[in-house]
Design an enzyme around this catalytic site. Structure first.
Site, PDB file in Angstrom:
ATOM      1  N   GLY A 229      -4.558  10.104   5.723  1.00 26.79           N
ATOM      2  CA  GLY A 229      -5.330   9.426   4.677  1.00 26.79           C
ATOM      3  C   GLY A 229      -5.149   7.925   4.783  1.00 26.79           C
ATOM      4  O   GLY A 229      -4.365   7.433   5.599  1.00 26.79           O
ATOM      5  N   GLY A 231      -4.716   4.361   2.397  1.00 31.20           N
ATOM      6  CA  GLY A 231      -4.497   3.780   1.069  1.00 31.20           C
ATOM      7  C   GLY A 231      -4.846   2.307   1.099  1.00 31.20           C
ATOM      8  O   GLY A 231      -5.416   1.814   2.074  1.00 31.20           O
ATOM      9  N   ALA A 232      -4.505   1.642   0.005  1.00 29.86           N
ATOM     10  CA  ALA A 232      -4.842   0.224  -0.090  1.00 29.86           C
ATOM     11  C   ALA A 232      -4.113  -0.587   0.973  1.00 29.86           C
ATOM     12  O   ALA A 232      -4.625  -1.580   1.470  1.00 29.86           O
ATOM     13  CB  ALA A 232      -4.493  -0.285  -1.478  1.00 29.86           C
ATOM     14  N   SER A 233      -2.910  -0.156   1.334  1.00 29.66           N
ATOM     15  CA  SER A 233      -2.139  -0.995   2.246  1.00 29.66           C
ATOM     16  C   SER A 233      -2.182  -0.533   3.692  1.00 29.66           C
ATOM     17  O   SER A 233      -1.681  -1.224   4.573  1.00 29.66           O
ATOM     18  CB  SER A 233      -0.693  -1.101   1.760  1.00 29.66           C
ATOM     19  OG  SER A 233      -0.139   0.174   1.639  1.00 29.66           O
ATOM     20  N   GLY A 234      -2.740   0.625   3.968  1.00 26.45           N
ATOM     21  CA  GLY A 234      -2.796   1.036   5.367  1.00 26.45           C
ATOM     22  C   GLY A 234      -3.165   2.481   5.540  1.00 26.45           C
ATOM     23  O   GLY A 234      -3.481   3.191   4.585  1.00 26.45           O
ATOM     24  N   LYS A 251       3.032   5.101   8.323  1.00 25.80           N
ATOM     25  CA  LYS A 251       2.047   4.255   7.643  1.00 25.80           C
ATOM     26  C   LYS A 251       1.831   3.028   8.524  1.00 25.80           C
ATOM     27  O   LYS A 251       2.791   2.302   8.824  1.00 25.80           O
ATOM     28  CB  LYS A 251       2.586   3.850   6.268  1.00 25.80           C
ATOM     29  CG  LYS A 251       1.550   3.247   5.362  1.00 25.80           C
ATOM     30  CD  LYS A 251       2.132   3.076   3.965  1.00 25.80           C
ATOM     31  CE  LYS A 251       1.068   3.009   2.914  1.00 25.80           C
ATOM     32  NZ  LYS A 251       1.606   3.077   1.565  1.00 25.80           N
ATOM     33  N   ARG A 340       7.451   2.895 -11.912  1.00 30.29           N
ATOM     34  CA  ARG A 340       6.253   2.334 -12.542  1.00 30.29           C
ATOM     35  C   ARG A 340       4.924   2.949 -12.098  1.00 30.29           C
ATOM     36  O   ARG A 340       3.865   2.482 -12.517  1.00 30.29           O
ATOM     37  CB  ARG A 340       6.171   0.803 -12.365  1.00 30.29           C
ATOM     38  CG  ARG A 340       7.339   0.088 -12.993  1.00 30.29           C
ATOM     39  CD  ARG A 340       7.049  -1.366 -13.211  1.00 30.29           C
ATOM     40  NE  ARG A 340       7.074  -2.121 -11.981  1.00 30.29           N
ATOM     41  CZ  ARG A 340       6.987  -3.438 -11.932  1.00 30.29           C
ATOM     42  NH1 ARG A 340       6.852  -4.120 -13.040  1.00 30.29           N
ATOM     43  NH2 ARG A 340       7.013  -4.073 -10.791  1.00 30.29           N
TER      44      ARG A 340
HETATM   45  N1  LIG Z   1       5.312  10.940   3.970  1.00 34.70           N
HETATM   46  C1  LIG Z   1       4.117  11.514   3.855  1.00 34.70           C
HETATM   47  N2  LIG Z   1       3.921  12.790   4.202  1.00 34.70           N
HETATM   48  C2  LIG Z   1       2.701  13.369   4.065  1.00 34.70           C
HETATM   49  N3  LIG Z   1       1.618  12.742   3.586  1.00 34.70           N
HETATM   50  C3  LIG Z   1       1.753  11.465   3.225  1.00 34.70           C
HETATM   51  C4  LIG Z   1       3.002  10.785   3.321  1.00 34.70           C
HETATM   52  N4  LIG Z   1       2.828   9.528   2.869  1.00 34.70           N
HETATM   53  C5  LIG Z   1       1.548   9.431   2.495  1.00 34.70           C
HETATM   54  N5  LIG Z   1       0.896  10.586   2.709  1.00 34.70           N
HETATM   55  C6  LIG Z   1      -0.523  10.847   2.442  1.00 34.70           C
HETATM   56  O1  LIG Z   1      -1.299   9.860   3.108  1.00 34.70           O
HETATM   57  C7  LIG Z   1      -2.369   9.424   2.291  1.00 34.70           C
HETATM   58  C8  LIG Z   1      -2.356   7.900   2.175  1.00 34.70           C
HETATM   59  O2  LIG Z   1      -1.123   7.496   1.595  1.00 34.70           O
HETATM   60  P1  LIG Z   1      -0.896   6.041   1.028  1.00 34.70           P
HETATM   61  O3  LIG Z   1       0.478   5.920   0.509  1.00 34.70           O
HETATM   62  O4  LIG Z   1      -1.317   5.036   2.042  1.00 34.70           O
HETATM   63  O5  LIG Z   1      -1.962   6.102  -0.117  1.00 34.70           O
HETATM   64  P2  LIG Z   1      -2.194   5.150  -1.311  1.00 34.70           P
HETATM   65  O6  LIG Z   1      -1.128   5.278  -2.308  1.00 34.70           O
HETATM   66  O7  LIG Z   1      -3.566   5.458  -1.750  1.00 34.70           O
HETATM   67  O8  LIG Z   1      -2.066   3.744  -0.697  1.00 34.70           O
HETATM   68  P3  LIG Z   1      -1.231   2.520  -1.213  1.00 34.70           P
HETATM   69  O9  LIG Z   1       0.137   3.011  -1.560  1.00 34.70           O
HETATM   70  O10 LIG Z   1      -1.271   1.624  -0.025  1.00 34.70           O
HETATM   71  O11 LIG Z   1      -1.972   2.041  -2.399  1.00 34.70           O
HETATM   72  C9  LIG Z   1      -2.227  10.148   0.971  1.00 34.70           C
HETATM   73  O12 LIG Z   1      -3.102  11.229   0.959  1.00 34.70           O
HETATM   74  C10 LIG Z   1      -0.811  10.668   0.957  1.00 34.70           C
HETATM   75  O13 LIG Z   1      -0.711  11.885   0.251  1.00 34.70           O
END
Ligand SMILES: Nc1ncnc2c1ncn2[C@@H]1O[C@H](COP(=O)(O)OP(=O)(O)OP(=O)(O)O)[C@@H](O)[C@H]1O
Length: 498
Positions: A229, A231-234, A251, A340
């Site tokens: 997936g 997210g905002a940061s990568g 990530k 938070r």
């Molecule tokens: N350690 C992990 N194991 C499995 N899936 C993960 C893991 N970390 C993130 N994901 C999945 O990857 C996707 C993107 O995660 P990410 O943390 O970048 O999302 P986000 O919270 O939307 O972004 P951000 O934190 O940058 O705002 C999500 O669907 C998340 O469930």
């Protein structure tokens, strides 16, 4: 985690291109050292709030009925202020993924803009300003249908403030908006690390990242398998670590697209510093030119959101997830950290039923009972004291856990179907949300929710106290979550294997 398809509604109200912050500052050309006295009142005939910037009033009137404005003007003003300063910014960030979500520094800058804006508003009381924080155009705003709103069923309003007190408070509330963050001496008290990060230049951040990162070339060491997936940061993807053939989550953050690299550094530092069975543990970080790769444990069961939205959980399973999440929260709190942003999206599951909390970009470090006053988090899970911008502390995570428990009962948090501004108003005005099917819950679960969802944070239990709550005695084995995860993945066509 921020993305939850179909659950976010913030985008609907704001479709027009915003002027940039720089544009606005240039346009405004404000006088300095102005003390603003905005007169906000409730019209006794219409029941509607007057005196706020007109664009705010349009938003307010579109979503909050005159009766509600009249009943709880303070909550209405707090909600619209919050909406303009936080939700919209976050929405903008999500539309432009290269920009991270709002940070304390951004709020500080916005506070300064707001102060200037209110000063101008004061100078031109009768004019409808063409400059707004957030948006200003009529077309940007959801259509106002007051006839519909007037006949809306009344929501249960908890009169936390008597109306007279609320009205007396209004000037203070509006003036207080300028304190969302202004000059350094008015900014929230920051811990040393945050202050340090906030003042680091990009070069210094790169230096710091180089220092803390593994020197291996990640493109050689890891085989990229599939994307999980973005997210905002990568982007997050599954990879195989050639060192031991283990599967990890990585990530990939393109630093050139990050205007707030200090936030990334904050997240890496938090991840590096902590190791707990209920946190998604950091494995290593790699810097390759402008890309930062953060390797983490892979949670192959996806997020709790997938489960809550697709299948019904039994109380024992809910208790198990609450206990594991509380272990993580209590651990973070013992380290002086508030998460938070506790919500199902930020709770990841292993196929064996492991439960781990992730996403530390928002974490704040505090000392003892020190309180903070910045608005971070995700609105639906937000404690009333955050929406109303009171001082807040660790207990905000406990409130959010209570909301997450409601997600596990209902499939979504309270007010998810409401327009965002209205949801914020309801959090501020109603306080503790009504829980559907309350009577079907066990007495222990009801008491657990009561202890999480106390509007007065002093009355709310701590994470440590909740770990001893009898509701958790009924926790099912973690492996009982596996069939739920499988069922959710089947519906969602998710597959974490190669
Ligand atoms: N350690 C992990 N194991 C499995 N899936 C993960 C893991 N970390 C993130 N994901 C999945 O990857 C996707 C993107 O995660 P990410 O943390 O970048 O999302 P986000 O919270 O939307 O972004 P951000 O934190 O940058 O705002 C999500 O669907 C998340 O469930």
């Amino acid at each position: 985690m921020t993305g939850r398809s179909g659950r976010g509604v913030f985008g609907k109200l704001f479709s027009k291109k915003q002027s940039t912050r720089d544009d606005r500052v240039t346009e405004i050309g404000m006088p300095t050292n102005v003390v603003q006295h905005i007169h906000v009142s409730v019209n006794s005939e219409t029941g509607m709030i007057e005196g706020l910037p007109s664009s705010w009033l349009r938003q307010l009137n579109a979503q909050i009925s005159p009766a509600e404005q009249n009943e709880n003007p303070n909550a209405a003003i707090q909600a619209v202020a919050f909406h303009n300063f936080h939700v919209l910014k976050k929405e903008q960030a999500e539309k432009e993924p290269c920009k991270p979500i709002v940070t304390e520094e951004a709020i500080t800058k916005e506070g300064l803009e707001m102060k200037k804006f209110l000063a101008k508003k004061n100078a031109h009381q009768s004019q409808d300003s063409d400059i707004s924080i957030g948006q200003s155009s009529e077309e940007d705003v959801a259509p106002t249908d007051m006839s519909q709103r007037q006949t809306m069923p009344a929501v249960p309003i908890k009169n936390s403030l008597k109306k007279k007190d609320a009205l007396m408070d209004l000037t203070a509330v509006v003036e207080d908006l300028s304190l969302i963050g202004t000059e350094p001496e008015e900014s929230p008290i920051l811990r040393k690390k945050e202050l340090m990060n906030a003042t680091l230049t990009d070069e210094e951040i790169y230096e710091e990242l180089k220092r803390i990162c593994n020197k291996d070339d990640p493109y050689v060491r890891f085989e990229r398998i599939k994307q999980l997936g973005a997210g905002a940061s990568g982007v997050v993807f599954i990879a195989i670590d050639s060192k031991d053939n283990s599967r990890v989550a990585i990530k990939d953050i393109d630093l050139t697209k990050q205007s707030k690299k200090d936030l990334i550094l904050n997240e890496v530092n938090v991840l590096k510093g902590f190791n707990h069975k209920n946190l998604v543990n950091f494995l290593d970080a790699f810097l390759c030119y402008d890309h930062l790769w953060v390797a983490m444990e892979l949670l192959d069961g996806g997020s709790l959101t997938d489960v809550v939205t697709e299948v019904v959980m039994r109380e024992g399973q809910i208790a198990a997830v609450c206990r594991e999440t509380l272990e993580a929260i209590a651990f973070l709190h013992s380290k002086g950290t508030i998460h938070r942003d506790i919500k199902s999206d930020n709770v990841l599951l292993g196929m064996d039923g492991t439960v781990k909390v992730t996403d530390f970009g928002f974490c704040a470090n505090i000392v003892g009972d020190e309180k903070r006053q910045t608005m971070v988090g995700t609105p639906y899970w937000m404690a009333p004291e955050v929406v109303t911008r009171k001082q807040y502390g660790k207990k905000v995570d406990v409130w959010s856990l209570g909301i997450m428990a409601i997600e596990m009962i209902e499939g979504e948090p309270p007010y998810m179907k409401e327009a965002p501004l209205r949801a914020l108003y309801l959090i501020a005005a109603v306080g503790r949300p009504k829980i559907p099917r309350w009577d079907k819950l066990s007495a222990e679960f009801q008491d657990f929710l009561d202890k999480c969802l106390q509007v007065d944070a002093d009355e709310r239990a701590t994470a440590e106290e909740l770990l001893a709550h009898p509701f958790l005695d009924c926790a099912a084995e973690l492996k009982s979550l596996t069939p739920l995860i499988r069922a959710a993945h089947k519906i969602l066509h998710k597959n974490f294997s190669d």
